[in-house]
Design a protein around this motif. Structure first.
Motif, PDB file in Angstrom:
ATOM      1  N   ALA A  95       0.801  -1.141   0.022  1.00  0.00           N
ATOM      2  CA  ALA A  95       0.009   0.132  -0.205  1.00  0.00           C
ATOM      3  C   ALA A  95       1.088   1.304  -0.168  1.00  0.00           C
ATOM      4  N   TYR A  96       2.033   1.109   0.543  1.00  0.00           N
ATOM      5  CA  TYR A  96       2.668   2.293   0.650  1.00  0.00           C
ATOM      6  C   TYR A  96       3.858   2.219  -0.495  1.00  0.00           C
ATOM      7  N   SER A  98       1.907   7.329  -6.237  1.00  0.00           N
ATOM      8  CA  SER A  98       1.717   7.068  -4.926  1.00  0.00           C
ATOM      9  C   SER A  98       3.134   7.112  -4.275  1.00  0.00           C
ATOM     10  N   LEU A 136       5.819   9.177   4.308  1.00  0.00           N
ATOM     11  CA  LEU A 136       5.284   7.802   4.882  1.00  0.00           C
ATOM     12  C   LEU A 136       6.105   6.519   4.594  1.00  0.00           C
TER      13      LEU A 136
END
Lengths: 1201, 135
Positions: free
Chosen positions: A402-403, A442, A447
């Motif tokens: 996801a990251y 992304s 993060l």
């Protein structure tokens, strides 16, 4: 809280599965995996084990369709104070797993088992499953009664079947126990408490309340057991009663519990159906459940049933968890997440977050899932022990997708490949913004850094060095611009520390530093160039190499510099090189232990090198290797051994990174921040390996250094060629290329050809004759520079040397190979032997001019022989063999002795001395001088002139045979008629026309003049001054070359007949004894003389002749008062007509009164001059008389002794 | 003014192109990170929610503990996200509208490549001033 709660969970019988004795974990896992599929046992299958002792309380038991559900809990769950509230929380059965080979003593094991069952006081059945017993154990166990179940060794399917049977037996037993329990509960009525009630038991009021509530709670518990027994209809009936009772007694907590049970019963009843009505019903009832749980915690109690509320929320969320209902689920989950703050127990919080993350994940909300997973990991990390750290690491590993910080090992090859396609598109053609962006989608660096740092931290704590290394590598590689130098150092230390705990030679999918990009593929060194061979042609190399001077052709597709289509050919066994650029953008010294090309095709041996890079530096290094077998080679990247781990660095990834950096999508370009210049995107060309080819190696004999030549120097250079390959050379051809090709005078191709085939190791030497060219005339003064034609201006630069191109090839079919297809011919090669000529400035030419001298002729007994050019003037030193004598020639068309020199001024700016040697080569020309005895291709050498360093000198080049015999109108009139231009302008035109004619003549002359020089022992050459001579001659050519229209000559007439027939003997006598008064005259004597006038034109000339005589002082001594010369005959205004090319005599007598030197001059005024004459005389107007004057003749008058 | 507020502009490719902590609370690094994590997670919700309404201002779409995420989605699917703990809905709406205008002005800059990071200090100053004014 419990993990993985669901609405249907209320109908599951919790079974503890505990290992007994020593049991290796993998064997336990194996047995457990056999047990897991048996989570649902149909009621129909347990009939045989079921015996009805009394009337079943489950009157609506669906024996045909129903089933018992089990939930296996490995190692069991500790009993909780809330067990009574929901029966499915109780451990109702215990299964021990025993691996007999590791625990031979069955009695001891059974004791252990009973001890292990002790804590599960709510369990109704204990069974010990013993696997793999030996014969004695089987025998022993067979005798034993009770809970031991032996599973004789068998294959897996048999075991599974056996296990299934045992589970059915267990299920039947449990069902009978449930019936027993329900019957007992209905009759006796047990008091059921929860922690919520324990506080209130003190007050009497509460006791009364509890008694009231007891009935409802009992009904609810019976309902629970009905559910567990697989009878939802019975359960529903009991729940309805319980709900009614709980509502009446305001027992919200139990009301909610009963409601939950009823929803479960509803769902079990309608198993498999899912319609909106049912869904609406479930949603409605569960909202009510949640509400009632919330209500129940209103009273300020120490123990909060919030976990039930949260569980209920999660249950509903799981039930609704579908994409269409995402909004509702998100709402539920957000509420659940809010509840986390009220949870006291850390593990409850953990479970809550795990469940939330799971639900978000199944909803497709990967980022939400990742967020809660990270929360879970943080909770784990707070625990500060190794197991928790391992869990944290594993959970974080799940969030990496996801990251977008996945380890490359977790990305499947397929997705990598897809990304690769994208990058290829980016490579070709114009890079559009859209195509680059998806590569960096992304990229949320803040993060990503945090996640990677947490992975690193947890991996270090968990003692997983490889994961730690990988995380640190990803962190350092992707986010170095955001990390302080101290942090970078820390990461470098983390990498080294992790590597220390890894076995040597560990590979990791994630590359660390340095950044590596492809710099270039060096073309084959010119010695090894490969040329495609066209077997059909004799000159097989033609057309294979890019020809022509154009780098860009409009017909080639795509970008001109697109080298992707370029094919690279490597040869088996010959080392090749690839340049790559490394960059270390971090603040520490980077030591790359080894780096070599990564070749997946397996036909390439790469040679590792080690490099160290300073902080913030980049370096271009050469990686080399040897192709080992024929076939294509692909080079996706490099294998790097750095920080103790071996990683593969792909060029494509760095290319993408640079692309992103160029568009502001990535933080920084690692190469640019190291100060490396921007580089074009280099893509890997198609490389193919071909079998061995011959290899010529060239060597200039006497050293490969530059050949130093002075301008114009001629020298032989020996070039040696050797075959360094393993294949003989069968074809070879030498040609020239490069600039200044004309400086190679000759080369011996035959020498090479005669030695073919050149075996491996053989050597051949052949000569090449060089002639140095002119060094650029930049320094020449401007005046001179203009006169020399511009074409002569050669700029001397590097690379101006010519090269020998040697095309060579091996046999058409290599013997070792099987004759696969005749179409492919092993390619040939091209060897470029650069002749490194360094031309030094030699003698430099300053200027050239034509010098002309005239010596007056003496009046002798005979005229100067018009054609006797060989006669010497200097009477004292008559030696026909003396070369110097030849310099002075009678000019037959002028009548006087003329001498012409070309004066060359040369300077020597070098530091060596030069010797100049001028020679004139005489050819057998068609000129009139063909009487000349030794004129055939003889060279006349003249004394050498030596010019020392930094000196300049003049060299005189005598010119002879220079006049044209006839003043012909052909020179002047040639083109006038054709042009149709009037006679008035003839002169100017004709001069032009003449020049062309004359130029040829001059060139002929010039070509015969050679100015050679020698310097030192072995330097010699020729001065290239043709242009200079021509320029010098051009100006005075008319005067020098064309004869005068009239030639005048004087001679003495001794005897009347002498002049008529010149006696050769006398002539020779004269020559031999010149002292005998040749041309001498006595004073006071009548001296008969003749003047000869010759018409050199092709027209009749009419003129009036005048003869004057002057003394030494230049006074006219014929006329005037003080005349010292008396004469008879006519001396002035003699009108005569001379036919073309004829001569006319005019006789007169002179009487000299005073001895001394006199000069006789004849002059004529031409009447009615023709155009030719005018042009020759350069008169402007037709009225102007043409005056023609002969050369002076000397007369020496001797006194009477 | 809000004690905690974290403002982020996320490009249509889910890349943060501008980030600013605009709250008055003392800056703490781990808190700032948490803010970004929350905002990142909220993108999932925004992704679904943006297509259910024609309004650009989506109000508060997500929350974690006390922190609320309000989102404004531009026509180009650039998301202006604000994490805050105050409930000043009108102020937030005005803030978003004005920042949107600023963002459009940035887009009009021919030297700005859409989708790349906004590095203009002028933009940053303006955004912080707007935050002081409205939040």
């Amino acid at each position: 809280m419990e993990p993985e709660v669901s609405i249907e969970g209320s109908s599951m019988i919790q079974v503890a599965v505990i290992p007994i004795g020593t049991l290796p974990p993998n064997i336990l896992r194996d047995y457990y995996s056999m047990l897991l599929p048996l989570h649902t046992i149909p009621l129909s299958s347990i009939r045989s084990f079921y015996t009805q002792h009394h009337k079943s309380p489950f009157s609506h038991q669906p024996w045909d369709s129903g089933s018992l559900r089990f939930k296996f809990v490995l190692a069991g769950a500790p009993p909780s104070p809330w067990d009574d509230f929901q029966s499915h929380r109780k451990t109702l059965a215990v299964i021990g797993i025993l691996h007999c080979p590791s625990s031979p003593d069955l009695d001891h094991v059974m004791d252990l088992f009973s001890a292990s069952c002790k804590p599960y006081n709510s369990s109704l059945v204990h069974r010990c499953f013993a696997f793999c017993p030996n014969d004695s154990q089987l025998e022993e166990g067979g005798k034993k009664e009770g809970n031991l179940r032996l599973f004789p060794p068998a294959d897996r399917t048999t075991l599974e079947f056996h296990l299934n049977t045992m589970m059915q037996e267990l299920a039947a037993y449990l069902l009978m126990e449930f019936e027993k329990w329900v019957l007992q509960a209905e009759s006796s009525g047990t008091i059921i408490k929860t922690p919520l009630d324990s506080q209130a038991s003190l007050s009497s009021e509460e006791v009364i309340k509890a008694k009231k509530r007891r009935l409802g709670r009992a009904q609810k518990t019976i309902g629970d057991f009905c559910l567990l027994a697989g009878s939802p209809v019975d359960a529903n009936a009991h729940y309805s009663t319980a709900l009614e009772l709980a509502r009446l007694t305001a027992d919200y907590f139990w009301y909610a519990g009963a409601l939950e049970g009823s929803v479960c019963a509803l769902l079990i009843d309608r198993m498999g159906q899912k319609d909106s009505v049912l869904e609406e019903e479930v949603r409605y009832r569960y909202n009510s459940v949640i509400l009632n749980y919330k209500k129940s915690q209103d009273n300020a109690q120490r123990v909060s049933p919030i976990t039930f509320e949260l569980e209920a929320t999660l249950k509903l969320a799981r039930y609704l968890c579908r994409r269409e209902l995402a909004k509702e689920v998100v709402e539920l989950l957000t509420t659940a997440a809010d509840g986390a703050r009220s949870l006291i127990d850390a593990s409850d919080k953990l479970i809550l977050y795990i469940e939330i993350a799971r639900l978000y994940g199944s909803l497709g909300y990967q980022r939400k899932a990742a967020f809660f997973s990270r929360q879970v990991a943080q909770l784990y990390l707070q625990e500060e022990n190794r197991l928790a750290a391992i869990s944290a690491m594993q959970v974080l590993a799940m969030t990496t997708k996801a990251y977008h910080v996945q380890s490359r090992s977790s990305i499947s090859d397929n997705s990598l490949h897809n990304k690769g396609i994208g990058s290829f598109n980016a490579d070709s053609g114009k890079i559009s913004h859209q195509s680059a962006v998806p590569l960096f989608e992304s990229q949320w660096s803040t993060l990503q850094m945090v996640v990677l740092r947490e992975i690193l931290l947890s991996a270090v704590r968990a003692g997983d060095p490889l994961t730690a290394w990988s995380a640190a590598a990803r962190l350092l590689r992707s986010y170095y611009p955001l990390i302080t130098p101290a942090g970078q150092n820390g990461l470098a230390n983390a990498l080294s520390n992790s590597a220390e705990r890894l076995p040597p030679g560990t590979r990791c999918a994630d590359p660390a530093l340095p950044f590596i990009r492809l710099h270039s593929f060096p073309l084959h060194p010119i010695q090894m160039d490969i040329v495609k061979r066209n077997p059909a042609r004799e000159d097989w190399w033609v057309g294979s190499a890019p020809s022509g001077p154009f780098i860009y052709t409009p017909f080639s597709k795509g970008e001109p510099n697109n080298i992707k289509k370029r094919e690279l050919i490597w040869i088996v066994g010959e080392p090749v090189q690839v340049l790559v650029e490394l960059a270390n953008p971090c603040g520490f010294d980077l030591r790359v232990d080894s780096i070599y090309l990564s070749v997946h095709s397996g036909n390439f041996d790469a040679f590792p090198v080690s490099v160290s890079l300073l902080p913030n530096s980049s370096k271009v290094i050469t990686l080399s290797g040897i192709p080992t077998s024929v076939g294509p080679v692909t080079i996706p990247g490099c294998i790097v051994h750095c920080f103790g781990v071996i990683t593969e660095h792909l060029f494509r990834e760095v290319d993408n990174l640079l692309l992103g950096a160029a568009q502001g999508l990535v933080l920084s370009d690692p190469f640019r921040c190291c100060g490396s210049p921007k580089l074009k995107n280099v893509s890997v060309p198609n490389i193919s390996v071909v079998p061995s080819l011959p290899l010529l190696v060239s060597r200039v004999v006497g050293g490969d250094a530059a050949i130093v030549l002075y301008e114009g120097e001629i020298r032989d250079v020996w070039i040696s060629l050797a075959n360094a390959g393993t294949v003989p050379i069968e074809q070879a051809h030498i040609s020239l290329s490069g600039k200044n090709q004309d400086s190679v005078i000759s080369y011996s191709c035959e020498t090479l050809k005669s030695r073919l085939p050149l075996k491996p190791g053989a050597e051949v030497t052949f000569p090449v004759t060089l002639k140095a060219w002119q060094v650029g005339l930049v320094d020449a003064d401007t005046g001179a520079g203009k006169t020399f034609s511009g074409s002569n201006m050669r700029r001397s630069k590097d690379g101006s040397s010519p090269s020998l191109l040697i095309h060579y090839a091996g046999p058409l079919k290599s013997s070792g190979d099987p004759p696969t297809d005749g179409s492919t011919v092993p390619p040939g090669r091209r060897l470029v032997v650069p002749l490194q000529i360094c031309v030094l400035q030699g003698l430099s030419f300053v200027k050239a001019q034509l010098l002309s001298m005239e010596f007056p002729a003496n009046v002798g007994e005979n005229l100067p022989k018009l054609d006797g050019i060989n006669n010497a003037f200097n009477d004292g030193l008559v030696d026909s063999e003396t070369k110097m004598d030849r310099l002075v020639k009678i000019d037959p068309f002028r009548g006087s002795w003329g001498l012409r020199f070309l004066e060359l001024e040369l300077s020597n700016p070098t530091d060596v001395a030069f010797e100049i040697d001028v020679s004139v080569k005489l050819e057998n020309s068609s000129s009139e001088d063909n009487q000349f005895s030794d004129q055939d291709a003889t060279e006349y050498g003249y004394p050498k002139t030596r010019i020392d360093r930094d000196c300049s000198s003049r060299v005189l080049v005598p010119l002879e045979h220079f006049k044209l015999p006839v003043l012909d109108d052909s020179f002047f009139m040639k083109d006038t008629r054709a042009d149709g231009i009037g006679g008035g302008r003839n002169a100017s035109f004709s001069e032009k026309n003449t020049k062309a004619e004359l130029n040829a003549c001059i060139k002929n002359l010039i070509s015969r003049i050679k100015v050679q020089w020698h310097s030192g022992r072995n330097s010699s050459g020729e001065l290239n001054i043709k242009d200079a001579i021509q320029a010098a001659l051009q100006t005075s050519v008319m005067d020098v070359l064309l004869p005068d229209p009239l030639t005048f000559g004087f001679r003495l007439v001794r005897n009347g007949f002498e002049s008529e027939k010149p006696d050769p003997e006398k002539e020779s006598k004269n020559v031999e004894s010149p002292a005998a008064s040749k041309g001498s005259v006595l004073a006071h004597e009548m001296t008969p003389m003749e003047v000869l006038v010759r018409n050199n034109t092709k027209d009749m000339i009419k003129m009036s002749l005048n003869i004057t005589c002057r003394d030494v002082a230049g006074e006219n001594c014929v006329d005037g008062t003080k005349a010292t010369v008396l004469w008879t005959g006519v001396l002035s205004d003699i009108t005569m007509e001379i036919p073309p090319l004829q001569q006319i005599k005019h006789s007169f007598c002179l009487h000299f009164l005073v001895p001394g030197e006199y000069t006789l001059v004849a002059a004529a005024v031409i009447d009615n001059a023709s155009d030719i004459l005018r042009a020759r005389a350069r008169t402007s107007s037709a009225a102007e008389p043409i005056f023609c004057r002969g050369p002076p003749y000397h007369v020496r008058v001797l006194g009477t002794a | 003014m809000a004690t905690t507020a974290c403002f982020i502009i996320v490009s249509r490719n889910d890349i943060p192109i501008y980030e600013a902590e605009v709250g008055v609370a003392a800056k703490r690094e781990d808190a700032a990170q948490l803010h970004q994590f929350i905002l990142h997670a909220a993108l999932d919700v925004v992704q679904d929610l943006a297509w259910t309404t024609s309004a650009m201002y989506l109000k508060s779409v997500d929350r974690f503990n006390e922190l609320v995420v309000s989102v404004y989605v531009t026509a180009g699917h650039t998301r202006l996200m604000l994490l805050h703990d105050s409930r000043n809905d009108d102020g937030i709406k005005s803030f978003f509208q004005e920042v949107h205008e600023l963002y459009i002005k940035t887009l009009l800059n021919p030297l700005y490549l859409p989708g790349s990071r906004i590095t203009s200090s002028h933009f940053d100053t303006k955004v912080r001033a707007l935050a002081r004014k409205y939040l």
